[in-house]
Design a protein around this motif. Structure first.
Motif, mmCIF file in Angstrom:
data_model
loop_
_atom_site.group_PDB
_atom_site.id
_atom_site.type_symbol
_atom_site.label_atom_id
_atom_site.label_comp_id
_atom_site.label_asym_id
_atom_site.label_seq_id
_atom_site.Cartn_x
_atom_site.Cartn_y
_atom_site.Cartn_z
ATOM 1 N N LEU A 7 0.845 -1.183 0.000
ATOM 2 C CA LEU A 7 0.000 0.000 0.000
ATOM 3 C C LEU A 7 0.886 1.240 0.000
ATOM 4 C CD1 LEU A 7 -2.658 -0.993 2.698
ATOM 5 C CD2 LEU A 7 -2.966 -0.968 0.232
ATOM 6 N N SER A 8 0.408 2.277 -0.667
ATOM 7 C CA SER A 8 1.170 3.529 -0.640
ATOM 8 C C SER A 8 0.953 4.198 0.706
ATOM 9 C CB SER A 8 0.690 4.445 -1.756
ATOM 10 O OG SER A 8 -0.639 4.857 -1.480
ATOM 11 N N LEU A 9 1.793 5.178 1.018
ATOM 12 C CA LEU A 9 1.645 5.899 2.286
ATOM 13 C C LEU A 9 0.240 6.472 2.399
ATOM 14 C CD1 LEU A 9 2.826 7.072 4.856
ATOM 15 C CD2 LEU A 9 3.639 9.018 3.543
ATOM 16 N N PHE A 10 -0.251 7.007 1.289
ATOM 17 C CA PHE A 10 -1.596 7.579 1.229
ATOM 18 C C PHE A 10 -2.643 6.531 1.631
ATOM 19 C CE2 PHE A 10 -5.341 8.107 -1.562
ATOM 20 C CZ PHE A 10 -5.816 9.318 -1.074
ATOM 21 N N GLU A 11 -2.425 5.300 1.173
ATOM 22 C CA GLU A 11 -3.409 4.242 1.459
ATOM 23 C C GLU A 11 -3.268 3.667 2.864
ATOM 24 O OE1 GLU A 11 -3.984 2.406 -3.013
ATOM 25 O OE2 GLU A 11 -2.182 1.972 -1.882
ATOM 26 N N ARG A 12 -2.241 4.132 3.597
ATOM 27 C CA ARG A 12 -2.056 3.652 4.968
ATOM 28 C C ARG A 12 -2.481 4.685 5.995
ATOM 29 N NH1 ARG A 12 3.264 1.973 3.005
ATOM 30 N NH2 ARG A 12 4.179 3.672 4.176
ATOM 31 N N LEU A 13 -2.749 5.921 5.544
ATOM 32 C CA LEU A 13 -3.090 6.973 6.505
ATOM 33 C C LEU A 13 -4.476 6.734 7.076
ATOM 34 C CD1 LEU A 13 -1.766 10.182 4.735
ATOM 35 C CD2 LEU A 13 -0.805 8.998 6.704
#
Lengths: 307, 397
Positions: free
Chosen positions: B111-117
Motif C-alpha cells: 500500500l502507498s503511504l496515502f493508502e495507509r493513513l
C-alpha cells in the motif's frame, strides 16, 4: 486475617468465614469511605442544597427558592457570555496544549545530551506561581512598556494592545494558559514515549514502517493512547477552570471579553456574597466538567489500548 | 565452501563492532549456506545478538560487509534486506489484532503511504482490493501455524506459545530469504519449549529458507541446527555440525561449553614419548609435544565406563564416589579421581548400566573407571585440540 482477628469484635469472629471476611473488608474500607464522605460527598450535598436557596453570606434568614437560581442564571447574559468564553478558551487551549506538548515531547525525546536542559526549560512555567508570572506577562504585553507590542509592530501587525483589545484578550490569555501547562503535559508524554519498548520500533523497521509517519502511526501514537487520554482530560479540566490569569490581567474585561465561568462565579460568591446563586453556578460548572470528562473517556477509551 | 553464489545465504566478512570502548565483535567472518539452520551459540555477552542485529540492519557494523544472497546489503535499511526477525519479546503490536500484526509487513509493502493513513485511506478504491489479497495470505499463514482461530484477538489475550506463533507468522508472511531469530524460546516454559523446537525444525524443513538462530541454550542448538557457530568474546570458536562440535571440539573452550554435564578436564604434562601421565596411568596419544609441555586431557562423562563386560576394556582409573544423582533415564556420579589433588569428575551411566553395576558391586569404593577413547580429548598448551588421526601419521613417521 490475623489483623482482623485482633480488631474485630468477638461476635464477628464467631460468625461464618464469609461474613467475617466481608466484615473485615468493610472495616478496612471504612476510614477511606469516611474521609470521602466528609470532605467530598457531604460538601457536595450542602452545595446542592444551597443552590436551591437565596442564602447570602452572613444572612440571618434563608428562603427556599427551588430552581429560581438556575432560571436566573440561564437568562443572565453575563453567565451565558462566561460559558461561551470558557468554551472558546478550552477550544484553543486543549488542542494546543495536547498536540503542542506531544510535538515538544517528541523533539525533546530525540535529544540525548541536551534533553534535561530542554526538560527544565519547558517545565519551569509549571513550577512558577501563575499569579507572579501573570504580572510578568502584564509587563511583557504592556502596549508602551513591554517588548511584545513593538515586536509585533515590526512584523507588520500594527500596534496591538493584546490584553485590552476585546477581540484579542481571550486568545492572549489562552496563549498564556498553553505556555503554563505545556511543560506538564510534555513530561507526561515524555514518560509515555520512554515506556514504548524499543523492539517495537525495530519490528516496525523490519516490517517496512521505516518513515517517520509510519513509525508514528504504527507504534508511537497507539502506544501513547493512555497518556493522551489522561493528558486530554486533565488539560480540559484545568482549562475549564481558568481563573488566576483573568483576575490578575483582565478582570473579565475588556467589555466582558474574558469573563469566564470561574471568574463570574467568584464575583457572585465572594464580591456580591450571593452564595446561593454562586452555588448553583458551581453545580453547573461541575456538571460541565463531569460531562466533558465522561464524554472524552468514552470516546477515547474505545480507541485506546492498555498494554 | 566453494558453492556458487546461488547457494549463498548470508556472508559476513570482517565484521567489527564496538560499543564505546567495548569491542563486541572482533573481525568476524561467517558464511551461512542458503537453506541451512545455523545457530549462533554462546554465553550472554559473546556478541551473538549484536551479530544478528547487524545482519538485520538494526545495528551498523564499524567495519566489514554483510551480503545476503550474494548481494551486499550494508547500505540497505532493514526492510529492504529481505530478512524477517523474530524477537525475544516477540515485539507484537499490542494495539492490533493478530490479523493486523500479520498483515503489517504486507501492508507496508503493497500500500502507498496515502493508502495507509488513517481516515484518508478509505478514499482509495485500490486499497480494498489489495487488502483482500493480503488478508487471504494472512489467513493462509495463520492456517499453516494453526492460529487461524486467534486472528481477531489482541496479543494480550494470547498465551506465550500463541504469541510466539504470531511472531513467527509475521516473519513468514512475506516469504523472506532469511529468518533471523533472537532467542525466541526463552520466554516459554520447558514443556512448550520442546514442542516449539520440533515445530521450528519442521517449519525449517518445510520452508527450506535460511534460518539464523541465536541462543545460549546448547540443547536448542544441538537439536535444531544444521550447523552451529559457537561464539565467545566476539569471535567464532568453532563452526560445525552439532556432531562435530560435540565429538571433535576444536578447542578446550568449545569442549567445556558443549555437553552437559560438562567434561572433566585434567591438567597433565607430555611425557616425551607421545603420551601423557595421569598418576600411574599412561595414555598413549602419539602427540609430538616435548617432554614437560603442559597439556590438558578432557574426558566426557560418558567416556568413563564401569568394567561391566569385556567391551569395557582400556586404561582404568580408581575413584571415590562422592554423590550419585538419579535423573531417571541416567545417573550422574560425582567422583574424586585417585590422582594427585583428587580432581573432581562426573560419570554418566544409563539407568541399565547403573543397575547392572550395583548388582555387581561395582559402585562400592574404590570405583574402577575405564576410559573410552571416543570421549577422551587431548588439548595442547594453547587449548587447541590435538587431532588423533593427524597424531597417528606423525607417530608412523
Amino acid at each position: 486475617m490475623a489483623f482482623a482477628a485482633v480488631f474485630l469484635p468477638r461476635a464477628a469472629r464467631s460468625a461464618s468465614p464469609d461474613r467475617r471476611l466481608a466484615l473485615a473488608g468493610a472495616a478496612f474500607a471504612a476510614p477511606a469511605a469516611l474521609l470521602l464522605l466528609t470532605i467530598l460527598l457531604a460538601p457536595l450535598v450542602v452545595l446542592l442544597l444551597l443552590s436551591l436557596t437565596d442564602y447570602r453570606l452572613g444572612a440571618v434568614a434563608v428562603r427556599w427558592v427551588g430552581l429560581a437560581n438556575y432560571a436566573e442564571m440561564f437568562s443572565d447574559p453575563v453567565f451565558r457570555r462566561a460559558i461561551r468564553n470558557t468554551f472558546l478558551y478550552v477550544a484553543f487551549v486543549l488542542p494546543a496544549g495536547v498536540f503542542g506538548a506531544l510535538a515538544v515531547a517528541a523533539l525533546v525525546h530525540a535529544r540525548t545530551r541536551t534533553r534535561s536542559v530542554y526538560e527544565v526549560i519547558y517545565f519551569l512555567p509549571v513550577t512558577s506561581t501563575l499569579v507572579a508570572m501573570a504580572t510578568v506577562w502584564q509587563f511583557l504585553l504592556h502596549p508602551t512598556l513591554g517588548p511584545v507590542t513593538p515586536l509585533l509592530a515590526s512584523l507588520g501587525f500594527g500596534r496591538l494592545d493584546l490584553l485590552n483589545d476585546p477581540d484579542l484578550a481571550l486568545v492572549t490569555l489562552a496563549v498564556i494558559g498553553v505556555w503554563q501547562m505545556l511543560g506538564f503535559n510534555m513530561v507526561l508524554f515524555l514518560a509515555g514515549l520512554s515506556a514504548i519498548p524499543r523492539d517495537l520500533y525495530e519490528a516496525a523497521a523490519l516490517d517496512g514502517a521505516a518513515g517517520a509517519i509510519d513509525r508514528f502511526l504504527r507504534v508511537t501514537w497507539p502506544m501513547l493512547g493512555p497518556t493522551t487520554m489522561f493528558v486530554t482530560i486533565t488539560t480540559t479540566i484545568s482549562a475549564f477552570k481558568v481563573f488566576d490569569t483573568v483576575v490578575v490581567l483582565t478582570r473579565g474585561g475588556p467589555l466582558g471579553a474574558t469573563d469566564t465561568l470561574l471568574y463570574v462565579l467568584y464575583l457572585e460568591g465572594f464580591h456580591y456574597f450571593r452564595t446561593g446563586y454562586a452555588a448553583a453556578m458551581t453545580v453547573i460548572v461541575l456538571a460541565f466538567l463531569c460531562a466533558l470528562s465522561l464524554l472524552q473517556a468514552r470516546l477515547i477509551e474505545r480507541r485506546v489500548h492498555y498494554a | 565452501m566453494s558453492d556458487g553464489e546461488s547457494a549463498e545465504g548470508v556472508r559476513l566478512v570482517g565484521i567489527v563492532k564496538s560499543f564505546g570502548a567495548t569491542r563486541v565483535l572482533a573481525g568476524l567472518d561467517l558464511a551461512v549456506r542458503a537453506g541451512e539452520f545455523l545457530t549462533l551459540l554462546g554465553p550472554s555477552g559473546c556478541g551473538k545478538s549484536t551479530l544478528l542485529r547487524i545482519i538485520a540492519g538494526l545495528e551498523r557494523q564499524d567495519q566489514g560487509t554483510v551480503a545476503i544472497a550474494g548481494r551486499p546489503v550494508d547500505h540497505l535499511p532493514p526492510a529492504e534486506r529481505d530478512v524477517a526477525m523474530v524477537f525475544q519479546s516477540y515485539a507484537l503490536y499490542p494495539h492490533m489484532t493478530v490479523a493486523g500484526n500479520l498483515a503489517t509487513p504486507l501492508e507496508m509493502r503493497r500500500l502507498s503511504l496515502f493508502e495507509r493513513l488513517p481516515v484518508i485511506r478509505h478514499l482509495s478504491p485500490r486499497r480494498r482490493r489489495v487488502m483482500r489479497g493480503i488478508m487471504a495470505e494472512v489467513r493462509a499463514v495463520a492456517e499453516a501455524l494453526r492460529i487461524e482461530a486467534l486472528l481477531d484477538r489482541k496479543p494480550a489475550q494470547l498465551s506465550g506459545g500463541q504469541r510466539q506463533r504470531v511472531a513467527l507468522g509475521r516473519a513468514m508472511v512475506r516469504h523472506p530469504s532469511v529468518f533471523l531469530m533472537d532467542e525466541p524460546l526463552s520466554n516459554l516454559d520447558a514443556a512448550l519449549r520442546v514442542e516449539v523446537r520440533h515445530e521450528l525444525s519442521d517449519l525449517h524443513a518445510r520452508l527450506g529458507t535460511t534460518f539464523i538462530y541465536v541462543t545460549h541454550d546448547q540443547v536448542e542448538a544441538m537439536t535444531m541446527s544444521s550447523r552451529i557457530a559457537l561464539m565467545d568474546q566476539g569471535r567464532i570458536l568453532q563452526l560445525g555440525t552439532p556432531d562435530e562440535l560435540y565429538h571433535r571440539p576444536a578447542s578446550l573452550a568449545v569442549a567445556r561449553f558443549i555437553g552437559s554435564p560438562s567434561l572433566t578436564v585434567l591438567d597433565t604434562v607430555a611425557d616425551g614419548g607421545g603420551g601423557v601421565r595421569l598418576g600411574a596411568l599412561r595414555l598413549p596419544f602419539g602427540h609430538r609435544f616435548a617432554a614437560g609441555t603442559r597439556l590438558a586431557v578432557g574426558i566426557r562423562p560418558e567416556a568413563f565406563a564401569l568394567p561391566l563386560g569385556p567391551e569395557a576394556d582400556g586404561p582404568a582409573l580408581a575413584a571415590r564416589l562422592v554423590r550419585a544423582e538419579n535423573l531417571g533415564a541416567e545417573w550422574h556420579l560425582h567422583v574424586r579421581l585417585d590422582l594427585p589433588e583428587e580432581p573432581a569428575a562426573i560419570v554418566r551411566l544409563t539407568a541399565a548400566e547403573h543397575e547392572a553395576a550395583r548388582g555387581l558391586g561395582l559402585l562400592d569404593d574404590p570405583l574402577t573407571l575405564v576410559l573410552q577413547a571416543r570421549g577422551v580429548h587431548l588439548f595442547g598448551p594453547d587449548g587447541v585440540r590435538v587431532e588423533p588421526d593427524r597424531v597417528r601419521t606423525v607417530v608412523t613417521e
